[in-house]
Design a protein around this motif. Structure first.
Motif, PDB file in Angstrom:
ATOM      1  N   LEU A 137      43.642  43.598  43.084  1.00  0.00           N
ATOM      2  CA  LEU A 137      42.647  42.920  42.562  1.00  0.00           C
ATOM      3  C   LEU A 137      41.373  44.015  42.309  1.00  0.00           C
ATOM      4  CD1 LEU A 137      42.807  39.629  44.067  1.00  0.00           C
ATOM      5  CD2 LEU A 137      43.539  40.205  41.787  1.00  0.00           C
ATOM      6  N   PRO A 138      41.005  44.060  41.246  1.00  0.00           N
ATOM      7  CA  PRO A 138      39.646  44.992  40.994  1.00  0.00           C
ATOM      8  C   PRO A 138      38.379  44.354  41.437  1.00  0.00           C
ATOM      9  CG  PRO A 138      40.120  43.963  38.872  1.00  0.00           C
ATOM     10  CD  PRO A 138      40.964  43.484  40.140  1.00  0.00           C
ATOM     11  N   PHE A 139      38.226  44.113  42.799  1.00  0.00           N
ATOM     12  CA  PHE A 139      37.069  43.336  43.076  1.00  0.00           C
ATOM     13  C   PHE A 139      36.683  43.807  44.553  1.00  0.00           C
ATOM     14  CE2 PHE A 139      39.414  40.279  40.542  1.00  0.00           C
ATOM     15  CZ  PHE A 139      38.403  40.283  39.135  1.00  0.00           C
ATOM     16  N   SER A 140      35.413  43.659  44.859  1.00  0.00           N
ATOM     17  CA  SER A 140      34.860  44.119  46.136  1.00  0.00           C
ATOM     18  C   SER A 140      35.308  42.808  47.402  1.00  0.00           C
ATOM     19  CB  SER A 140      33.643  44.277  46.092  1.00  0.00           C
ATOM     20  OG  SER A 140      32.905  43.211  45.818  1.00  0.00           O
ATOM     21  N   ASP A 165      45.657  40.351  49.261  1.00  0.00           N
ATOM     22  CA  ASP A 165      44.547  40.700  48.417  1.00  0.00           C
ATOM     23  C   ASP A 165      43.497  39.395  48.098  1.00  0.00           C
ATOM     24  OD1 ASP A 165      43.704  43.424  47.765  1.00  0.00           O
ATOM     25  OD2 ASP A 165      44.179  43.154  45.560  1.00  0.00           O
ATOM     26  N   MET A 166      44.052  38.411  48.140  1.00  0.00           N
ATOM     27  CA  MET A 166      43.319  36.981  48.130  1.00  0.00           C
ATOM     28  C   MET A 166      42.347  36.881  48.999  1.00  0.00           C
ATOM     29  SD  MET A 166      45.534  34.026  46.098  1.00  0.00           S
ATOM     30  CE  MET A 166      47.214  34.496  46.409  1.00  0.00           C
ATOM     31  N   PHE A 167      42.921  37.034  50.443  1.00  0.00           N
ATOM     32  CA  PHE A 167      42.209  37.069  51.828  1.00  0.00           C
ATOM     33  C   PHE A 167      41.091  38.100  51.666  1.00  0.00           C
ATOM     34  CE2 PHE A 167      41.213  38.690  56.129  1.00  0.00           C
ATOM     35  CZ  PHE A 167      41.119  37.267  56.596  1.00  0.00           C
ATOM     36  N   ARG A 168      41.281  39.151  51.135  1.00  0.00           N
ATOM     37  CA  ARG A 168      40.350  40.437  51.179  1.00  0.00           C
ATOM     38  C   ARG A 168      39.086  40.016  50.275  1.00  0.00           C
ATOM     39  NH1 ARG A 168      39.208  44.205  47.531  1.00  0.00           N
ATOM     40  NH2 ARG A 168      40.915  43.782  46.342  1.00  0.00           N
ATOM     41  N   VAL A 169      39.306  39.557  49.097  1.00  0.00           N
ATOM     42  CA  VAL A 169      38.201  39.329  48.016  1.00  0.00           C
ATOM     43  C   VAL A 169      37.601  37.958  48.189  1.00  0.00           C
ATOM     44  CG1 VAL A 169      39.414  40.756  46.436  1.00  0.00           C
ATOM     45  CG2 VAL A 169      39.508  38.347  46.320  1.00  0.00           C
ATOM     46  N   SER A 170      38.078  37.217  49.186  1.00  0.00           N
ATOM     47  CA  SER A 170      37.295  35.851  49.471  1.00  0.00           C
ATOM     48  C   SER A 170      36.254  35.813  50.580  1.00  0.00           C
ATOM     49  CB  SER A 170      38.456  34.682  49.750  1.00  0.00           C
ATOM     50  OG  SER A 170      39.014  35.215  50.930  1.00  0.00           O
ATOM     51  N   LYS A 171      35.258  35.113  50.419  1.00  0.00           N
ATOM     52  CA  LYS A 171      34.334  35.148  51.247  1.00  0.00           C
ATOM     53  C   LYS A 171      34.562  34.492  52.617  1.00  0.00           C
ATOM     54  CE  LYS A 171      30.416  35.244  48.005  1.00  0.00           C
ATOM     55  NZ  LYS A 171      29.315  34.589  47.756  1.00  0.00           N
TER      56      LYS A 171
END
Length: 259
Positions: A137-140, A165-171
């Motif tokens: 995913l191309p998100f911070s 990656d879903m875990f990484r980009v979620s708050k």
């Protein structure tokens, strides 16, 4: 009995399983699956309505509701296809929010963008379509307040990496809501799914010249994860809790994971 779309277990508290358990041999490569969804894009929405008798719209609203998206949120719809969940998310977050719809199929994104231009509601302008890969995913980090994924995880080659990656980009405290076919451990449900694919889905798809493309559904469900395994996968990558709901007569399922 619910029809199929080209799309309650208890809270999992058992030990997390090693990530290798969730890397199944793909029925199709990522490139082949990308080509498939490009091919079916022009008739995808019509087929979904026809095959599910419109029920997929109910299931998608449930998925969006479980995501916890609210006014002003920044949200992500992964494997967005023609945009159904992204449009529902747009209504939830309003003009002050932001929706990103990501898919690896240019043709699906083109359909989604065309639909957006035809819709009159002003807040639909808060949607941005991005071509991208669900496992890169191309998100911070910690970017999104909610994430949805409708009928996508089953088609991702590396499901563990996608969940990671879903875990990484979620708050922190945000939710991920993943809707897909339910891989049931009940042999009657499993038999019913395969019977309907053979006798309803494929014949209907053949009317659109897509019989061969839709035959992959059976093998993709067989190679998918059960509700329990999806819960364990979410916990394995770091989500604090995960719960899986069987819906649509147990033919469909929805994983809800909280970061």
């Amino acid at each position: 009995m619910a029809s199929l779309q080209l799309h309650l277990l208890p809270l999992s508290t058992g030990p997390c399983l090693p990530s290798s358990r969730f890397r199944r041999s793909p029925v199709r490569s990522s490139t082949e699956r990308q080509a498939l969804f490009n091919r079916i894009a022009p008739v995808y929405d019509n087929l979904n309505d026809l095959l599910s008798l419109g029920q997929h719209r109910i299931w998608k609203r449930m998925a969006v509701s479980w995501s916890g998206a609210k006014k002003g949120d920044s949200v992500l719809d992964l494997c967005c296809g023609s945009g159904d969940l992204a449009f529902l998310l747009s209504e939830k977050v309003g003009s002050s929010g932001k929706v990103i719809g990501l898919d690896f199929s240019k043709e699906q994104l083109s359909v989604a963008s065309s639909r957006q231009k035809l819709m009159s509601k002003a807040f639909y302008t808060n949607i941005e379509w991005v071509e991208g890969d669900a496992i890169d995913l191309p998100f911070s980090d910690g970017h999104f307040d909610a994430i949805t994924m409708g009928y996508g995880l089953r088609n991702v080659v590396d499901k563990h990496k996608a969940m990671q990656d879903m875990f990484r980009v979620s708050k922190a405290g945000s939710r991920v809501s993943i809707l897909d076919f339910n891989k049931s451990t009940n042999p009657v449900i499993a038999f019913t799914q395969e019977l309907m694919i053979d006798n309803v889905v494929v014949p209907v798809a053949s009317g659109f010249g897509l019989a061969e493309d839709y035959k992959y559904l059976k093998s993709s469900i067989r190679e998918f994860l059960t509700g329990r395994e999806l819960e364990e996968l979410a916990l394995d990558v770091g989500f604090s809790n995960a719960r899986y709901y069987e819906i649509g007569g147990s033919l469909m399922g929805n994983l809800v994971a909280t970061r």
